[in-house]
Design an enzyme around this catalytic site. Structure first.
Site, short mmCIF file in Angstrom:
data_model
loop_
_atom_site.label_atom_id
_atom_site.label_comp_id
_atom_site.label_asym_id
_atom_site.label_seq_id
_atom_site.Cartn_x
_atom_site.Cartn_y
_atom_site.Cartn_z
NE ARG A 134 -3.18 0.34 3.07
CZ ARG A 134 -4.22 -0.22 2.48
NH1 ARG A 134 -4.70 0.28 1.37
NH2 ARG A 134 -4.77 -1.29 3.00
CE1 TYR A 135 0.55 4.08 4.49
CE2 TYR A 135 0.80 1.80 5.19
CZ TYR A 135 0.19 3.03 5.32
OH TYR A 135 -0.78 3.21 6.26
NE ARG A 190 5.16 2.03 6.20
CZ ARG A 190 4.79 3.20 5.70
NH1 ARG A 190 5.36 3.67 4.61
NH2 ARG A 190 3.80 3.86 6.25
CB CYS A 244 -3.65 -16.22 15.83
SG CYS A 244 -3.47 -14.89 14.62
CB CYS A 292 -8.22 -10.52 18.63
SG CYS A 292 -6.47 -10.73 19.02
CB CYS A 337 -9.40 -10.80 13.97
SG CYS A 337 -8.12 -11.03 12.70
NE ARG A 361 -4.29 -8.30 7.68
CZ ARG A 361 -3.34 -7.83 8.49
NH1 ARG A 361 -2.72 -8.63 9.32
NH2 ARG A 361 -3.00 -6.57 8.43
CG ASP A 389 -9.31 -1.72 11.19
OD1 ASP A 389 -9.09 -0.49 11.13
OD2 ASP A 389 -8.41 -2.58 11.12
CG ASP A 433 -5.46 0.88 8.49
OD1 ASP A 433 -5.37 1.43 7.37
OD2 ASP A 433 -4.71 -0.04 8.86
CE LYS A 493 -0.86 0.74 10.54
NZ LYS A 493 -0.54 0.12 9.23
C1 LIG Z 1 0.30 -0.85 9.07
C2 LIG Z 1 0.79 -1.19 7.73
C3 LIG Z 1 2.13 -1.02 7.39
C4 LIG Z 1 3.14 -0.46 8.36
O1 LIG Z 1 2.88 0.87 8.66
P1 LIG Z 1 3.84 1.67 9.66
O2 LIG Z 1 3.21 3.01 9.80
O3 LIG Z 1 5.17 1.71 9.00
O4 LIG Z 1 3.88 0.90 10.93
C5 LIG Z 1 2.51 -1.36 6.11
N1 LIG Z 1 1.64 -1.83 5.21
C6 LIG Z 1 0.33 -1.98 5.51
C7 LIG Z 1 -0.59 -2.48 4.45
C8 LIG Z 1 -0.13 -1.68 6.78
O5 LIG Z 1 -1.43 -1.86 7.07
#
Ligand SMILES: *Cc1c(COP(=O)(O)O)cnc(C)c1O
Length: 399
Positions: free
Chosen positions: A120-121, A124, A133, A137, A140, A142, A301, A338, A345
């Site tokens: 998404r980002y 990362r 798990c 929870c 959850c 997911r 969520d 989120d 986020k």
């Molecule tokens: C939470 C998340 C991350 C990590 O986000 P940080 O702000 O770096 O902790 C990376 N990818 C996805 C899809 C996430 O939901």
């Protein structure tokens, strides 16, 4: 628990399982094998309420029921509203689906270039390496794929995921999650971390896991040796209530920290569990005592069947307002939503900036006292916000 004395007490013990040899109790395989997974197993120890019984009957169609004996011991049997109990014992309310709720509230499925890898980002990825798990929870995010109760047919594809990361040099950060990555066997985890470490552009590796809380026995010297071997490995744990910070958890965190694993915590704001200032304050202080830095506080969520556990966003803001300045910044997590549908986020903060003029910023502190900070630098008049309103994100917020 909320008294000063309580804060220094660290619960430990085998509780209901006194008859079990300590060797077994401390063995994570034993804990997993003896998880409570049905209404009947739970009712050997205490009677469930009608709402919980109905929840248990429904659980296997939604999100499996499983609780480790270790975590089960933390439940107050006399209190249906026990914060531990609310997190892991299914309730009938889970069957209700509110109009705003979704099975994939963060829009992850639409951001998966290969199965189990969410990109998404820009820099990362979230790598879902298992769908299991140690315990589940009830809120959850997911639950569509975790525990495989909804027929999602999730098959984490290690090789495909690794190859995607290898072929995308912009990925400098890999977050392992699931399911819980620490349920993987040592050998598999060692292999996975080794493959990721071998990728030159991967700088930052972390693991998101609730195992230190649900199954602290899993944090063995053999496991921490693996983290040391592939160092630095970071970890985000998931504690929601001070009762979860036991002596066993503290020792597990010690083993991780002493192996060089920096620890953060991610909490979810949950109604009747931690949606009050005193509980949250005690939680963050206990976390610091275990060398765990509160990282995120998540607004729950909009996952299907979670309405009974969701607290109001204003509650989260009130909690942050009562932490910031009143205690060390180390203890204050970032409150986030989120974004529903998949925006990632988004930080939600109390407003400390009252006004920005050409000359100064007007701010207020945790006590509500107002202060002014000059914007003049090098004796020059700062650029006018009015002439270029879009240039300043703060200016835009204030509009
Ligand atoms: C939470 C998340 C991350 C990590 O986000 P940080 O702000 O770096 O902790 C990376 N990818 C996805 C899809 C996430 O939901």
């Amino acid at each position: 628990m909320s008294s000063k004395k309580g804060r220094r007490e660290w619960y430990r013990g085998q509780g209901l399982w006194q008859h079990v040899p300590a060797e077994d109790w401390k063995n994570w395989g034993w804990q997993l094998k003896n998880r409570l997974t049905t209404q009947d197993e739970i009712e050997k120890f205490f009677s469930l309420s009608p709402a919980e019984k109905q929840g248990c009957a429904f659980a296997n169609k939604k999100l499996a029921l499983a609780i480790t004996p270790y975590f089960f011991n933390l439940i107050d049997f006399k209190d249906e509203d026990c914060p531990i109990r609310r997190q892991v014992i299914p309730r009938v309310e889970e069957m209700h689906v509110a109009p705003e709720e979704m099975s994939d509230p963060c829009g992850e499925d639409g951001k998966m270039p290969v199965p189990g890898l969410v990109h998404r980002y820009p820099d990362r990825v979230l790598f879902l390496v298992t769908d299991r798990c140690a315990a589940y929870c009830r809120y959850c995010t997911r639950s569509r794929l975790v525990s495989n109760s909804q027929g999602y047919d999730f098959h984490p594809e290690f090789e495909q995921g690794i190859r995607y990361i290898e072929s995308h040099p912009e990925i400098r950060d890999v977050l392992l999650s699931g399911g819980d990555p620490l349920l993987l066997a040592d050998r598999k985890l060692d292999y996975l971390l080794g493959r990721l470490r071998a990728i030159e552009h991967v700088e930052f590796i972390r693991i998101g896991s609730r195992i230190p809380i649900f199954l602290p026995q899993r944090i063995t010297p053999e496991l921490t040796d693996i983290f040391r071997k592939h160092e630095p490995i970071w970890m985000s744990i998931h504690a929601n209530h001070p009762k979860e910070c036991t002596q066993e958890v503290r020792e597990a965190c010690d083993r991780l920290a002493l192996a060089g694993v920096p620890l953060g915590n991610q909490s979810v704001l949950l109604k009747g569990v931690n949606d009050d200032v005193d509980t949250m304050k005690e939680l963050v202080h206990r976390l610091l005592m275990m060398r765990v830095r509160p990282y995120y506080l998540y607004q729950c969520d909009l996952i299907t069947g979670s309405a009974h556990l969701r607290a109001d966003v204003m509650k989260g803001l009130e909690i942050i307002e009562n932490l910031r300045g009143h205690t060390t910044g180390y203890a204050v997590p970032q409150f986030v939503i989120d974004a529903p549908g998949g925006g990632g986020k988004v930080p939600i903060n109390p407003e400390y900036v009252r006004k920005i003029s050409d000359d100064e910023v007007e701010i207020r502190n945790y006590e509500g006292k107002v202060f002014r900070y000059s914007r003049h630098v090098d004796g020059m008049q700062p650029d006018s916000l009015e002439s270029e309103p879009a240039a300043s994100p703060v200016g835009r917020i204030l509009e």
